[in-house]
Design a protein around this motif. Sequence first.
Motif, PDB file in Angstrom:
ATOM      1  N   ASP A  80       0.820  -1.213   0.000  1.00 36.96           N
ATOM      2  CA  ASP A  80       0.000   0.000   0.000  1.00 36.96           C
ATOM      3  C   ASP A  80       0.851   1.260   0.000  1.00 36.96           C
ATOM      4  O   ASP A  80       0.350   2.354  -0.200  1.00 36.96           O
ATOM      5  CB  ASP A  80      -1.034  -0.002   1.133  1.00 36.96           C
ATOM      6  N   ALA A  81       2.163   1.124   0.199  1.00 33.94           N
ATOM      7  CA  ALA A  81       3.069   2.265   0.080  1.00 33.94           C
ATOM      8  C   ALA A  81       3.521   2.419  -1.374  1.00 33.94           C
ATOM      9  O   ALA A  81       4.188   3.390  -1.707  1.00 33.94           O
ATOM     10  CB  ALA A  81       4.278   2.099   1.001  1.00 33.94           C
ATOM     11  N   GLY A  82       3.175   1.482  -2.225  1.00 35.28           N
ATOM     12  CA  GLY A  82       3.504   1.572  -3.637  1.00 35.28           C
ATOM     13  C   GLY A  82       4.989   1.603  -3.930  1.00 35.28           C
ATOM     14  O   GLY A  82       5.419   2.130  -4.936  1.00 35.28           O
ATOM     15  N   GLY A  83       5.784   1.048  -3.035  1.00 38.43           N
ATOM     16  CA  GLY A  83       7.229   1.056  -3.230  1.00 38.43           C
ATOM     17  C   GLY A  83       7.885   2.356  -2.813  1.00 38.43           C
ATOM     18  O   GLY A  83       9.095   2.489  -2.883  1.00 38.43           O
ATOM     19  N   ASP A  84       7.092   3.323  -2.388  1.00 41.20           N
ATOM     20  CA  ASP A  84       7.622   4.610  -1.956  1.00 41.20           C
ATOM     21  C   ASP A  84       7.829   4.629  -0.447  1.00 41.20           C
ATOM     22  O   ASP A  84       7.237   3.853   0.289  1.00 41.20           O
ATOM     23  CB  ASP A  84       6.653   5.747  -2.316  1.00 41.20           C
ATOM     24  N   CYS A  85       8.648   5.552  -0.013  1.00 41.13           N
ATOM     25  CA  CYS A  85       8.824   5.809   1.409  1.00 41.13           C
ATOM     26  C   CYS A  85       7.700   6.757   1.834  1.00 41.13           C
ATOM     27  O   CYS A  85       7.597   7.864   1.317  1.00 41.13           O
ATOM     28  CB  CYS A  85      10.186   6.447   1.654  1.00 41.13           C
ATOM     29  N   ILE A  86       6.848   6.311   2.729  1.00 39.37           N
ATOM     30  CA  ILE A  86       5.719   7.116   3.186  1.00 39.37           C
ATOM     31  C   ILE A  86       5.947   7.501   4.642  1.00 39.37           C
ATOM     32  O   ILE A  86       5.939   6.644   5.529  1.00 39.37           O
ATOM     33  CB  ILE A  86       4.384   6.342   3.065  1.00 39.37           C
ATOM     34  N   ASP A  87       6.181   8.781   4.884  1.00 46.12           N
ATOM     35  CA  ASP A  87       6.307   9.297   6.239  1.00 46.12           C
ATOM     36  C   ASP A  87       4.936   9.758   6.709  1.00 46.12           C
ATOM     37  O   ASP A  87       4.128  10.258   5.924  1.00 46.12           O
ATOM     38  CB  ASP A  87       7.270  10.482   6.282  1.00 46.12           C
ATOM     39  N   ILE A  88       4.682   9.590   8.004  1.00 46.45           N
ATOM     40  CA  ILE A  88       3.413   9.983   8.601  1.00 46.45           C
ATOM     41  C   ILE A  88       3.680  11.078   9.621  1.00 46.45           C
ATOM     42  O   ILE A  88       4.475  10.894  10.555  1.00 46.45           O
ATOM     43  CB  ILE A  88       2.728   8.787   9.304  1.00 46.45           C
ATOM     44  N   LEU A  89       3.014  12.215   9.455  1.00 44.66           N
ATOM     45  CA  LEU A  89       3.127  13.340  10.378  1.00 44.66           C
ATOM     46  C   LEU A  89       1.782  13.526  11.063  1.00 44.66           C
ATOM     47  O   LEU A  89       0.746  13.612  10.395  1.00 44.66           O
ATOM     48  CB  LEU A  89       3.521  14.607   9.617  1.00 44.66           C
ATOM     49  N   TYR A  90       1.799  13.576  12.403  1.00 49.34           N
ATOM     50  CA  TYR A  90       0.557  13.681  13.167  1.00 49.34           C
ATOM     51  C   TYR A  90       0.711  14.746  14.247  1.00 49.34           C
ATOM     52  O   TYR A  90       1.716  14.794  14.942  1.00 49.34           O
ATOM     53  CB  TYR A  90       0.227  12.333  13.805  1.00 49.34           C
ATOM     54  N   ASN A  91      -0.307  15.599  14.360  1.00 48.27           N
ATOM     55  CA  ASN A  91      -0.260  16.692  15.331  1.00 48.27           C
ATOM     56  C   ASN A  91      -1.326  16.592  16.420  1.00 48.27           C
ATOM     57  O   ASN A  91      -1.562  17.542  17.139  1.00 48.27           O
ATOM     58  CB  ASN A  91      -0.378  18.041  14.626  1.00 48.27           C
ATOM     59  N   GLY A  92      -1.956  15.474  16.538  1.00 47.17           N
ATOM     60  CA  GLY A  92      -2.982  15.296  17.551  1.00 47.17           C
ATOM     61  C   GLY A  92      -4.395  15.425  17.004  1.00 47.17           C
ATOM     62  O   GLY A  92      -5.356  14.999  17.639  1.00 47.17           O
ATOM     63  N   SER A  93      -4.516  16.028  15.817  1.00 48.76           N
ATOM     64  CA  SER A  93      -5.837  16.130  15.219  1.00 48.76           C
ATOM     65  C   SER A  93      -5.846  15.771  13.739  1.00 48.76           C
ATOM     66  O   SER A  93      -6.870  15.340  13.223  1.00 48.76           O
ATOM     67  CB  SER A  93      -6.406  17.546  15.401  1.00 48.76           C
ATOM     68  N   GLN A  94      -4.721  15.935  13.072  1.00 50.29           N
ATOM     69  CA  GLN A  94      -4.664  15.653  11.635  1.00 50.29           C
ATOM     70  C   GLN A  94      -3.477  14.770  11.305  1.00 50.29           C
ATOM     71  O   GLN A  94      -2.383  14.954  11.850  1.00 50.29           O
ATOM     72  CB  GLN A  94      -4.541  16.939  10.816  1.00 50.29           C
ATOM     73  N   VAL A  95      -3.713  13.829  10.395  1.00 48.97           N
ATOM     74  CA  VAL A  95      -2.648  13.000   9.847  1.00 48.97           C
ATOM     75  C   VAL A  95      -2.254  13.611   8.518  1.00 48.97           C
ATOM     76  O   VAL A  95      -3.107  13.879   7.674  1.00 48.97           O
ATOM     77  CB  VAL A  95      -3.111  11.536   9.638  1.00 48.97           C
ATOM     78  N   HIS A  96      -0.962  13.828   8.342  1.00 50.81           N
ATOM     79  CA  HIS A  96      -0.436  14.352   7.082  1.00 50.81           C
ATOM     80  C   HIS A  96       0.446  13.284   6.462  1.00 50.81           C
ATOM     81  O   HIS A  96       1.318  12.730   7.131  1.00 50.81           O
ATOM     82  CB  HIS A  96       0.389  15.621   7.320  1.00 50.81           C
ATOM     83  N   GLN A  97       0.187  12.982   5.206  1.00 52.20           N
ATOM     84  CA  GLN A  97       1.014  12.023   4.463  1.00 52.20           C
ATOM     85  C   GLN A  97       0.967  12.414   2.998  1.00 52.20           C
ATOM     86  O   GLN A  97       0.022  13.078   2.567  1.00 52.20           O
ATOM     87  CB  GLN A  97       0.526  10.588   4.679  1.00 52.20           C
ATOM     88  N   PRO A  98       1.978  11.998   2.242  1.00 51.57           N
ATOM     89  CA  PRO A  98       1.971  12.351   0.812  1.00 51.57           C
ATOM     90  C   PRO A  98       0.809  11.720   0.075  1.00 51.57           C
ATOM     91  O   PRO A  98       0.260  10.759   0.441  1.00 51.57           O
ATOM     92  CB  PRO A  98       3.293  11.818   0.296  1.00 51.57           C
TER      93      PRO A  98
END
Length: 98
Positions: A80-98
């Motif tokens: 499910d990462a499609g061969g890419d490096c997927i970083d996950i950024l979370y601030n307590g209310s929102q998940v940010h990912q590419p």
Amino acid sequence: VLVATSGDALAKEDIIHEFTRELFPVATVVTPNIPEAELLLGWEPGRIKTVGDAIEAAKALHEFGSEWVLVKGGHLSSSDAGGDCIDILYNGSQVHQP
């Protein structure tokens, strides 16, 4: 760095507890990779296999009190990462990912 490339822990368990209890609450951002996130959470190595697992880890790590959690996905070997490096950024209310 808490976990070597080989997967060996480089820190003792009492240090891990100090990180989460003392350092996380005063940190603006923590940046564990996948093996470090598993170690900090007390999860079995290899538990984080998908982007969804990494999001779950980011949310759990955020509970220790840092403002932001960036789970680095370089160790994520999921289709499910499609061969890419997927970083996950979370601030307590929102998940940010590419």
